[in-house]
Design a protein around this motif. Sequence first.
Motif, PDB file in Angstrom:
ATOM      1  N   GLY A  53     -32.724-146.627 -47.094  1.00 46.04           N
ATOM      2  CA  GLY A  53     -33.970-146.252 -46.380  1.00 46.04           C
ATOM      3  C   GLY A  53     -34.356-146.509 -45.229  1.00 46.04           C
ATOM      4  O   GLY A  53     -35.128-145.766 -44.420  1.00 46.04           O
ATOM      5  N   ALA A  54     -34.042-147.723 -44.836  1.00 44.30           N
ATOM      6  CA  ALA A  54     -34.673-148.350 -43.829  1.00 44.30           C
ATOM      7  C   ALA A  54     -34.400-147.639 -42.524  1.00 44.30           C
ATOM      8  O   ALA A  54     -35.027-147.499 -41.569  1.00 44.30           O
ATOM      9  CB  ALA A  54     -34.094-149.772 -43.744  1.00 44.30           C
ATOM     10  N   ILE A  55     -33.195-147.233 -42.433  1.00 44.97           N
ATOM     11  CA  ILE A  55     -32.471-146.660 -41.106  1.00 44.97           C
ATOM     12  C   ILE A  55     -33.059-145.440 -41.151  1.00 44.97           C
ATOM     13  O   ILE A  55     -33.433-144.987 -39.967  1.00 44.97           O
ATOM     14  CB  ILE A  55     -30.884-146.630 -41.180  1.00 44.97           C
ATOM     15  N   ASN A 136     -31.892-155.012 -49.954  1.00 44.95           N
ATOM     16  CA  ASN A 136     -31.351-154.243 -48.824  1.00 44.95           C
ATOM     17  C   ASN A 136     -30.270-154.883 -48.087  1.00 44.95           C
ATOM     18  O   ASN A 136     -30.438-156.265 -47.997  1.00 44.95           O
ATOM     19  CB  ASN A 136     -32.106-153.309 -48.141  1.00 44.95           C
ATOM     20  N   ASP A 139     -29.141-155.010 -42.146  1.00 46.03           N
ATOM     21  CA  ASP A 139     -28.285-154.178 -41.344  1.00 46.03           C
ATOM     22  C   ASP A 139     -28.462-154.607 -39.767  1.00 46.03           C
ATOM     23  O   ASP A 139     -27.629-154.262 -38.986  1.00 46.03           O
ATOM     24  CB  ASP A 139     -28.845-152.816 -41.441  1.00 46.03           C
ATOM     25  N   ASN A 153     -24.888-149.301 -49.685  1.00 50.74           N
ATOM     26  CA  ASN A 153     -25.460-149.818 -50.690  1.00 50.74           C
ATOM     27  C   ASN A 153     -25.225-149.605 -52.147  1.00 50.74           C
ATOM     28  O   ASN A 153     -25.614-150.453 -52.895  1.00 50.74           O
ATOM     29  CB  ASN A 153     -27.170-149.339 -50.602  1.00 50.74           C
ATOM     30  N   THR A 215     -25.475-143.349 -46.427  1.00 45.16           N
ATOM     31  CA  THR A 215     -24.317-143.527 -45.999  1.00 45.16           C
ATOM     32  C   THR A 215     -23.073-143.093 -47.182  1.00 45.16           C
ATOM     33  O   THR A 215     -22.263-142.791 -46.959  1.00 45.16           O
ATOM     34  CB  THR A 215     -24.165-145.126 -45.949  1.00 45.16           C
TER      35      THR A 215
HETATM   36  N1  GLU Z   1     -29.121-150.330 -45.734  1.00 47.49           N
HETATM   37  C1  GLU Z   1     -29.051-148.831 -45.295  1.00 47.49           C
HETATM   38  C2  GLU Z   1     -30.545-148.565 -44.976  1.00 47.49           C
HETATM   39  O1  GLU Z   1     -31.609-149.087 -45.541  1.00 47.49           O
HETATM   40  C3  GLU Z   1     -28.601-148.070 -46.291  1.00 47.49           C
HETATM   41  C4  GLU Z   1     -27.070-148.027 -46.628  1.00 47.49           C
HETATM   42  C5  GLU Z   1     -26.952-146.810 -47.593  1.00 47.49           C
HETATM   43  O2  GLU Z   1     -27.336-145.581 -47.369  1.00 47.49           O
HETATM   44  O3  GLU Z   1     -26.038-147.119 -48.310  1.00 47.49           O
HETATM   45  O4  GLU Z   1     -30.851-147.269 -44.513  1.00 47.49           O
END
Ligand code: GLU
Length: 375
Positions: A53-55, A136, A139, A153, A215
Amino acid sequence: MRDFSRVKRIVVKVGTNLLSSEEGIDRKRVEDICHQIAELKGMGFQVILVTSGAIGLGAKELGHRNKVVHIPMRQACAAIGQPILMSHYRDAFRKEGILTAQVLLTRNDMNNRKTYNNLRASVATLLSMGVVPIFNENDVVSTAEIGSAFGDNDRMSAMVASKMDAGLLVLLTDIDGLYTGNPKKDPDAHLVTEVDEIDDEVLSWAKGAGSTFSTGGMKTKVLAARIASMASCATVIASGYKEGVLAAIARGEEVGTWFHPHAALTQRQRWIINNSHQGAVVVDEGALEALKKKRSLLPSGVIGVQGVFDEGDVIKVLGPDGTTFGKAVTGFDSTAISRMMGRHSDEVDTLFGVDHGDWCIFRPEDLVVGDETTL
Ligand code: GLU
Protein backbone atom coordinates in the motif's frame (compact mmCIF):
# COMPACT_ATOMS: atom_id res chain seq x y z
CA MET A 1 -10.18 -30.85 8.44
CA ARG A 2 -8.17 -27.72 9.08
CA ASP A 3 -6.54 -27.67 12.46
CA PHE A 4 -4.32 -24.74 13.33
CA SER A 5 -4.47 -25.30 17.08
CA ARG A 6 -0.74 -26.04 17.21
CA VAL A 7 0.20 -22.90 15.32
CA LYS A 8 1.88 -20.25 17.44
CA ARG A 9 2.83 -17.62 14.89
CA ILE A 10 0.66 -16.27 12.08
CA VAL A 11 1.76 -13.98 9.27
CA VAL A 12 -1.09 -11.91 7.82
CA LYS A 13 -0.50 -10.22 4.46
CA VAL A 14 -2.76 -7.41 3.33
CA GLY A 15 -2.76 -6.28 -0.29
CA THR A 16 -3.01 -2.80 -1.76
CA ASN A 17 -6.48 -3.36 -3.28
CA LEU A 18 -7.98 -4.19 0.04
CA LEU A 19 -6.68 -1.04 1.67
CA SER A 20 -7.38 1.40 -1.11
CA SER A 21 -10.30 3.75 -1.34
CA GLU A 22 -11.10 6.78 -3.46
CA GLU A 23 -9.47 9.11 -0.93
CA GLY A 24 -6.35 6.97 -0.56
CA ILE A 25 -6.78 4.57 2.30
CA ASP A 26 -9.87 2.80 3.54
CA ARG A 27 -9.63 3.67 7.24
CA LYS A 28 -12.50 1.39 8.19
CA ARG A 29 -10.77 -1.54 6.54
CA VAL A 30 -7.52 -0.78 8.37
CA GLU A 31 -9.39 -0.55 11.67
CA ASP A 32 -11.20 -3.78 10.96
CA ILE A 33 -7.97 -5.62 10.12
CA CYS A 34 -6.28 -4.31 13.26
CA HIS A 35 -9.30 -5.34 15.32
CA GLN A 36 -9.18 -8.81 13.83
CA ILE A 37 -5.46 -9.09 14.53
CA ALA A 38 -6.21 -8.10 18.14
CA GLU A 39 -8.69 -11.00 18.20
CA LEU A 40 -6.00 -13.39 16.97
CA LYS A 41 -3.70 -12.17 19.71
CA GLY A 42 -6.52 -12.70 22.19
CA MET A 43 -6.69 -16.31 20.97
CA GLY A 44 -3.02 -16.69 21.91
CA PHE A 45 -1.33 -16.27 18.53
CA GLN A 46 1.68 -14.09 17.82
CA VAL A 47 0.95 -12.05 14.71
CA ILE A 48 3.21 -10.48 12.10
CA LEU A 49 1.55 -8.16 9.61
CA VAL A 50 2.92 -7.74 6.09
CA THR A 51 1.31 -4.83 4.34
CA SER A 52 1.42 -3.37 0.87
CA GLY A 53 0.00 0.00 0.00
CA ALA A 54 2.92 2.39 0.36
CA ILE A 55 3.35 2.99 -3.36
CA GLY A 56 -0.39 3.34 -3.94
CA LEU A 57 -0.81 5.76 -1.06
CA GLY A 58 2.19 7.82 -2.11
CA ALA A 59 0.89 7.91 -5.68
CA LYS A 60 -2.51 9.12 -4.52
CA GLU A 61 -0.88 11.71 -2.26
CA LEU A 62 0.97 13.02 -5.34
CA GLY A 63 -2.24 13.04 -7.36
CA HIS A 64 -1.33 10.22 -9.76
CA ARG A 65 -4.41 8.55 -11.18
CA ASN A 66 -2.80 5.70 -13.08
CA LYS A 67 -0.33 3.02 -12.23
CA VAL A 68 3.11 4.47 -11.65
CA VAL A 69 5.63 2.49 -13.67
CA HIS A 70 8.79 4.56 -13.58
CA ILE A 71 10.93 2.87 -10.91
CA PRO A 72 12.42 5.99 -9.25
CA MET A 73 8.89 7.45 -9.12
CA ARG A 74 7.55 4.24 -7.54
CA GLN A 75 10.33 4.52 -5.00
CA ALA A 76 9.48 8.14 -4.34
CA CYS A 77 5.83 7.14 -3.92
CA ALA A 78 6.84 4.41 -1.47
CA ALA A 79 8.87 6.92 0.54
CA ILE A 80 5.85 9.23 0.72
CA GLY A 81 3.29 6.49 1.28
CA GLN A 82 5.03 4.33 3.89
CA PRO A 83 4.78 6.77 6.83
CA ILE A 84 1.15 7.47 5.89
CA LEU A 85 0.45 3.75 5.90
CA MET A 86 2.16 3.29 9.25
CA SER A 87 0.36 6.18 10.86
CA HIS A 88 -2.99 4.58 9.99
CA TYR A 89 -1.94 1.25 11.42
CA ARG A 90 -0.49 2.87 14.50
CA ASP A 91 -3.71 4.74 15.23
CA ALA A 92 -5.88 1.71 14.61
CA PHE A 93 -3.74 -0.64 16.73
CA ARG A 94 -3.55 1.94 19.50
CA LYS A 95 -7.34 1.70 19.81
CA GLU A 96 -6.83 -2.01 20.47
CA GLY A 97 -4.13 -1.28 23.04
CA ILE A 98 -1.46 -2.78 20.79
CA LEU A 99 1.96 -1.36 20.02
CA THR A 100 3.34 -1.63 16.51
CA ALA A 101 6.80 -1.64 14.98
CA GLN A 102 7.92 -0.96 11.43
CA VAL A 103 10.21 -3.46 9.71
CA LEU A 104 11.35 -2.56 6.21
CA LEU A 105 13.15 -5.33 4.40
CA THR A 106 15.19 -5.86 1.30
CA ARG A 107 15.95 -9.26 -0.09
CA ASN A 108 19.59 -8.82 0.87
CA ASP A 109 18.60 -8.54 4.51
CA MET A 110 17.23 -12.05 4.21
CA ASN A 111 20.14 -13.34 2.16
CA ASN A 112 22.84 -12.26 4.51
CA ARG A 113 23.08 -14.72 7.36
CA LYS A 114 24.14 -12.08 9.89
CA THR A 115 21.39 -9.57 9.11
CA TYR A 116 18.91 -12.42 8.95
CA ASN A 117 19.90 -13.61 12.42
CA ASN A 118 19.64 -10.05 13.71
CA LEU A 119 16.22 -9.75 12.14
CA ARG A 120 15.01 -12.99 13.70
CA ALA A 121 16.23 -11.91 17.11
CA SER A 122 14.70 -8.44 16.97
CA VAL A 123 11.36 -9.64 15.62
CA ALA A 124 11.23 -12.41 18.22
CA THR A 125 11.83 -9.76 20.90
CA LEU A 126 9.03 -7.57 19.54
CA LEU A 127 6.65 -10.54 19.43
CA SER A 128 7.55 -11.60 22.96
CA MET A 129 6.50 -8.11 24.13
CA GLY A 130 3.15 -8.40 22.37
CA VAL A 131 4.08 -5.88 19.69
CA VAL A 132 2.76 -6.39 16.14
CA PRO A 133 5.68 -5.99 13.72
CA ILE A 134 4.47 -4.48 10.45
CA PHE A 135 6.61 -5.49 7.48
CA ASN A 136 6.88 -3.97 4.06
CA GLU A 137 9.51 -4.07 1.40
CA ASN A 138 12.06 -1.29 1.69
CA ASP A 139 11.02 -0.13 -1.76
CA VAL A 140 13.04 3.06 -1.55
CA VAL A 141 16.31 1.15 -1.80
CA SER A 142 15.35 -2.14 -3.41
CA THR A 143 14.53 -1.67 -7.05
CA ALA A 144 14.33 -5.34 -7.92
CA GLU A 145 11.63 -5.62 -5.34
CA ILE A 146 9.14 -3.26 -6.88
CA GLY A 147 7.27 -4.06 -10.02
CA SER A 148 9.30 -7.18 -10.71
CA ALA A 149 8.04 -10.73 -10.65
CA PHE A 150 10.28 -11.54 -7.71
CA GLY A 151 9.44 -8.50 -5.71
CA ASP A 152 5.84 -8.68 -4.62
CA ASN A 153 4.78 -8.71 -1.01
CA ASP A 154 3.11 -12.10 -1.45
CA ARG A 155 6.51 -13.64 -1.90
CA MET A 156 8.01 -11.52 0.82
CA SER A 157 5.30 -12.56 3.28
CA ALA A 158 6.02 -16.22 2.51
CA MET A 159 9.70 -15.66 3.12
CA VAL A 160 8.94 -13.88 6.37
CA ALA A 161 6.66 -16.76 7.39
CA SER A 162 9.37 -19.24 6.48
CA LYS A 163 12.18 -17.41 8.19
CA MET A 164 10.22 -16.53 11.29
CA ASP A 165 8.93 -20.12 11.67
CA ALA A 166 5.27 -19.20 11.33
CA GLY A 167 2.77 -22.06 11.18
CA LEU A 168 0.19 -20.19 9.13
CA LEU A 169 0.33 -17.55 6.42
CA VAL A 170 -2.91 -15.74 5.61
CA LEU A 171 -3.00 -13.80 2.35
CA LEU A 172 -5.94 -11.43 2.49
CA THR A 173 -7.10 -10.22 -0.87
CA ASP A 174 -10.20 -8.97 -2.66
CA ILE A 175 -11.54 -12.34 -3.79
CA ASP A 176 -12.64 -15.40 -1.84
CA GLY A 177 -9.63 -17.50 -2.69
CA LEU A 178 -8.32 -19.51 -5.63
CA TYR A 179 -10.89 -20.28 -8.33
CA THR A 180 -10.51 -22.86 -11.10
CA GLY A 181 -11.15 -20.10 -13.63
CA ASN A 182 -12.30 -16.52 -13.79
CA PRO A 183 -15.63 -16.54 -11.89
CA LYS A 184 -16.71 -13.36 -13.69
CA LYS A 185 -16.40 -15.01 -17.11
CA ASP A 186 -16.60 -18.74 -16.54
CA PRO A 187 -19.85 -20.09 -15.01
CA ASP A 188 -18.11 -23.40 -14.18
CA ALA A 189 -15.32 -21.75 -12.20
CA HIS A 190 -15.51 -22.70 -8.55
CA LEU A 191 -13.63 -21.89 -5.39
CA VAL A 192 -10.93 -24.39 -4.48
CA THR A 193 -11.10 -25.00 -0.75
CA GLU A 194 -8.05 -27.20 -0.34
CA VAL A 195 -4.77 -27.73 -2.21
CA ASP A 196 -2.31 -30.40 -1.27
CA GLU A 197 0.29 -30.23 -4.02
CA ILE A 198 0.85 -27.03 -6.02
CA ASP A 199 1.22 -28.59 -9.44
CA ASP A 200 0.90 -27.18 -12.96
CA GLU A 201 -2.89 -27.48 -12.91
CA VAL A 202 -3.14 -25.43 -9.71
CA LEU A 203 -0.76 -22.86 -11.17
CA SER A 204 -2.83 -22.71 -14.36
CA TRP A 205 -5.87 -21.69 -12.29
CA ALA A 206 -3.92 -18.79 -10.90
CA LYS A 207 -3.33 -16.62 -13.93
CA GLY A 208 -1.62 -13.37 -12.93
CA ALA A 209 -4.00 -10.50 -12.35
CA GLY A 210 -3.20 -7.22 -10.74
CA SER A 211 -4.98 -3.97 -10.16
CA THR A 212 -3.82 -0.41 -10.69
CA PHE A 213 -1.40 -0.05 -7.81
CA SER A 214 -0.70 -3.58 -6.58
CA THR A 215 2.07 -5.85 -7.83
CA GLY A 216 0.88 -9.40 -7.35
CA GLY A 217 -2.05 -11.43 -8.57
CA MET A 218 -3.32 -14.90 -7.73
CA LYS A 219 -0.25 -16.52 -9.24
CA THR A 220 2.14 -14.79 -6.87
CA LYS A 221 -0.11 -15.88 -4.00
CA VAL A 222 -0.02 -19.51 -5.04
CA LEU A 223 3.76 -19.34 -5.45
CA ALA A 224 3.94 -17.77 -2.00
CA ALA A 225 1.91 -20.69 -0.64
CA ARG A 226 4.47 -23.00 -2.18
CA ILE A 227 7.37 -21.24 -0.48
CA ALA A 228 5.51 -21.36 2.84
CA SER A 229 4.61 -25.01 2.44
CA MET A 230 8.28 -25.92 2.05
CA ALA A 231 8.82 -24.40 5.49
CA SER A 232 6.02 -26.51 6.98
CA CYS A 233 3.76 -23.47 7.04
CA ALA A 234 0.13 -23.69 5.88
CA THR A 235 -1.36 -20.90 3.77
CA VAL A 236 -4.91 -19.64 3.48
CA ILE A 237 -5.86 -17.21 0.71
CA ALA A 238 -9.11 -15.50 1.61
CA SER A 239 -11.14 -12.38 1.15
CA GLY A 240 -10.33 -9.54 3.49
CA TYR A 241 -13.89 -8.26 3.00
CA LYS A 242 -15.38 -11.20 4.88
CA GLU A 243 -16.34 -10.29 8.41
CA GLY A 244 -14.22 -11.86 11.12
CA VAL A 245 -12.23 -13.75 8.50
CA LEU A 246 -8.97 -14.01 10.47
CA ALA A 247 -10.47 -15.59 13.58
CA ALA A 248 -12.59 -17.90 11.42
CA ILE A 249 -9.47 -19.09 9.59
CA ALA A 250 -7.54 -19.53 12.83
CA ARG A 251 -10.40 -21.63 14.24
CA GLY A 252 -10.03 -23.92 11.23
CA GLU A 253 -13.28 -22.96 9.51
CA GLU A 254 -13.54 -23.67 5.81
CA VAL A 255 -12.83 -20.17 4.55
CA GLY A 256 -10.89 -19.37 1.38
CA THR A 257 -8.31 -21.74 -0.07
CA TRP A 258 -6.16 -23.78 2.27
CA PHE A 259 -2.75 -24.96 1.07
CA HIS A 260 -1.29 -27.82 3.05
CA PRO A 261 2.11 -27.47 4.65
CA HIS A 262 4.77 -29.97 3.65
CA ALA A 263 7.80 -31.47 5.27
CA ALA A 264 10.06 -28.81 6.57
CA LEU A 265 13.35 -28.14 4.89
CA THR A 266 16.26 -27.43 7.18
CA GLN A 267 17.04 -23.80 8.04
CA ARG A 268 20.10 -24.10 5.80
CA GLN A 269 18.05 -25.37 2.86
CA ARG A 270 15.51 -22.60 3.33
CA TRP A 271 18.32 -20.09 3.52
CA ILE A 272 19.69 -21.42 0.22
CA ILE A 273 16.26 -21.23 -1.45
CA ASN A 274 15.52 -17.74 -0.27
CA ASN A 275 18.96 -16.42 -1.13
CA SER A 276 19.26 -14.76 -4.51
CA HIS A 277 21.89 -16.47 -6.62
CA GLN A 278 25.07 -14.69 -7.65
CA GLY A 279 25.80 -16.78 -10.73
CA ALA A 280 25.45 -20.28 -12.06
CA VAL A 281 27.25 -23.42 -13.08
CA VAL A 282 26.07 -25.44 -16.05
CA VAL A 283 26.55 -29.16 -15.61
CA ASP A 284 26.43 -32.11 -18.02
CA GLU A 285 23.94 -34.99 -18.02
CA GLY A 286 26.29 -37.27 -16.11
CA ALA A 287 26.67 -34.74 -13.33
CA LEU A 288 22.89 -34.22 -13.21
CA GLU A 289 22.42 -37.95 -12.69
CA ALA A 290 25.05 -37.95 -9.95
CA LEU A 291 23.39 -34.98 -8.24
CA LYS A 292 20.01 -36.74 -8.37
CA LYS A 293 21.68 -39.63 -6.52
CA LYS A 294 22.84 -37.15 -3.90
CA ARG A 295 26.50 -37.18 -4.91
CA SER A 296 28.81 -34.18 -4.86
CA LEU A 297 29.43 -32.04 -7.93
CA LEU A 298 32.95 -32.57 -9.27
CA PRO A 299 34.81 -30.26 -11.69
CA SER A 300 34.62 -32.87 -14.47
CA GLY A 301 30.82 -32.46 -14.64
CA VAL A 302 30.87 -28.68 -15.07
CA ILE A 303 30.54 -27.41 -18.63
CA GLY A 304 29.99 -23.71 -18.02
CA VAL A 305 30.19 -20.91 -15.47
CA GLN A 306 27.95 -17.84 -15.52
CA GLY A 307 28.47 -14.62 -13.60
CA VAL A 308 31.03 -13.67 -11.00
CA PHE A 309 30.71 -15.16 -7.54
CA ASP A 310 32.75 -15.91 -4.46
CA GLU A 311 33.30 -19.06 -2.50
CA GLY A 312 30.35 -19.49 -0.12
CA ASP A 313 27.86 -17.68 -2.40
CA VAL A 314 24.60 -19.23 -3.48
CA ILE A 315 24.62 -20.16 -7.17
CA LYS A 316 22.19 -21.81 -9.51
CA VAL A 317 22.85 -25.21 -10.97
CA LEU A 318 21.68 -25.47 -14.57
CA GLY A 319 21.32 -28.55 -16.73
CA PRO A 320 23.03 -28.72 -20.16
CA ASP A 321 19.96 -27.12 -21.78
CA GLY A 322 20.00 -24.23 -19.30
CA THR A 323 17.03 -25.32 -17.21
CA THR A 324 17.27 -24.77 -13.49
CA PHE A 325 18.05 -27.91 -11.53
CA GLY A 326 18.84 -26.47 -8.13
CA LYS A 327 20.58 -23.92 -6.00
CA ALA A 328 23.74 -24.59 -4.04
CA VAL A 329 26.42 -23.02 -1.90
CA THR A 330 29.62 -23.08 -3.91
CA GLY A 331 32.92 -24.17 -2.42
CA PHE A 332 34.91 -22.19 -4.99
CA ASP A 333 34.69 -18.83 -6.70
CA SER A 334 33.77 -18.42 -10.35
CA THR A 335 37.38 -17.94 -11.50
CA ALA A 336 38.55 -21.16 -9.85
CA ILE A 337 35.62 -23.14 -11.26
CA SER A 338 36.27 -21.74 -14.75
CA ARG A 339 39.83 -23.04 -14.50
CA MET A 340 38.96 -26.46 -13.16
CA MET A 341 35.80 -27.22 -15.12
CA GLY A 342 35.78 -30.31 -17.29
CA ARG A 343 38.92 -31.70 -15.61
CA HIS A 344 39.44 -34.72 -13.41
CA SER A 345 40.48 -34.10 -9.82
CA ASP A 346 44.09 -35.27 -10.34
CA GLU A 347 44.44 -32.84 -13.25
CA VAL A 348 43.08 -30.09 -11.02
CA ASP A 349 45.71 -31.04 -8.40
CA THR A 350 48.40 -30.44 -11.03
CA LEU A 351 46.75 -27.25 -12.27
CA PHE A 352 46.54 -25.68 -8.82
CA GLY A 353 49.74 -27.28 -7.54
CA VAL A 354 47.91 -28.59 -4.48
CA ASP A 355 47.20 -32.23 -3.65
CA HIS A 356 43.66 -31.53 -2.61
CA GLY A 357 42.19 -34.93 -3.43
CA ASP A 358 38.59 -33.80 -3.12
CA TRP A 359 37.72 -30.94 -5.45
CA CYS A 360 33.99 -31.12 -5.07
CA ILE A 361 32.29 -27.87 -5.99
CA PHE A 362 29.54 -28.47 -3.51
CA ARG A 363 28.35 -31.32 -1.35
CA PRO A 364 24.87 -32.86 -1.52
CA GLU A 365 23.79 -31.14 1.71
CA ASP A 366 24.59 -27.79 0.10
CA LEU A 367 22.22 -28.35 -2.83
CA VAL A 368 18.46 -27.79 -2.92
CA VAL A 369 16.74 -29.23 -5.96
CA GLY A 370 13.85 -27.32 -7.53
CA ASP A 371 12.73 -25.45 -10.61
CA GLU A 372 12.40 -21.82 -11.66
CA THR A 373 9.18 -21.31 -9.70
CA THR A 374 10.40 -22.70 -6.39
CA LEU A 375 13.93 -21.35 -6.27
N1 GLU B 1 5.81 -2.79 -1.31
C1 GLU B 1 4.79 -2.31 -2.18
C2 GLU B 1 3.98 -1.22 -1.51
O1 GLU B 1 3.99 -1.06 -0.33
C3 GLU B 1 3.81 -3.37 -2.58
C4 GLU B 1 4.28 -4.52 -3.31
C5 GLU B 1 3.10 -5.43 -3.64
O2 GLU B 1 2.04 -4.93 -4.04
O3 GLU B 1 3.21 -6.63 -3.49
O4 GLU B 1 3.27 -0.52 -2.19
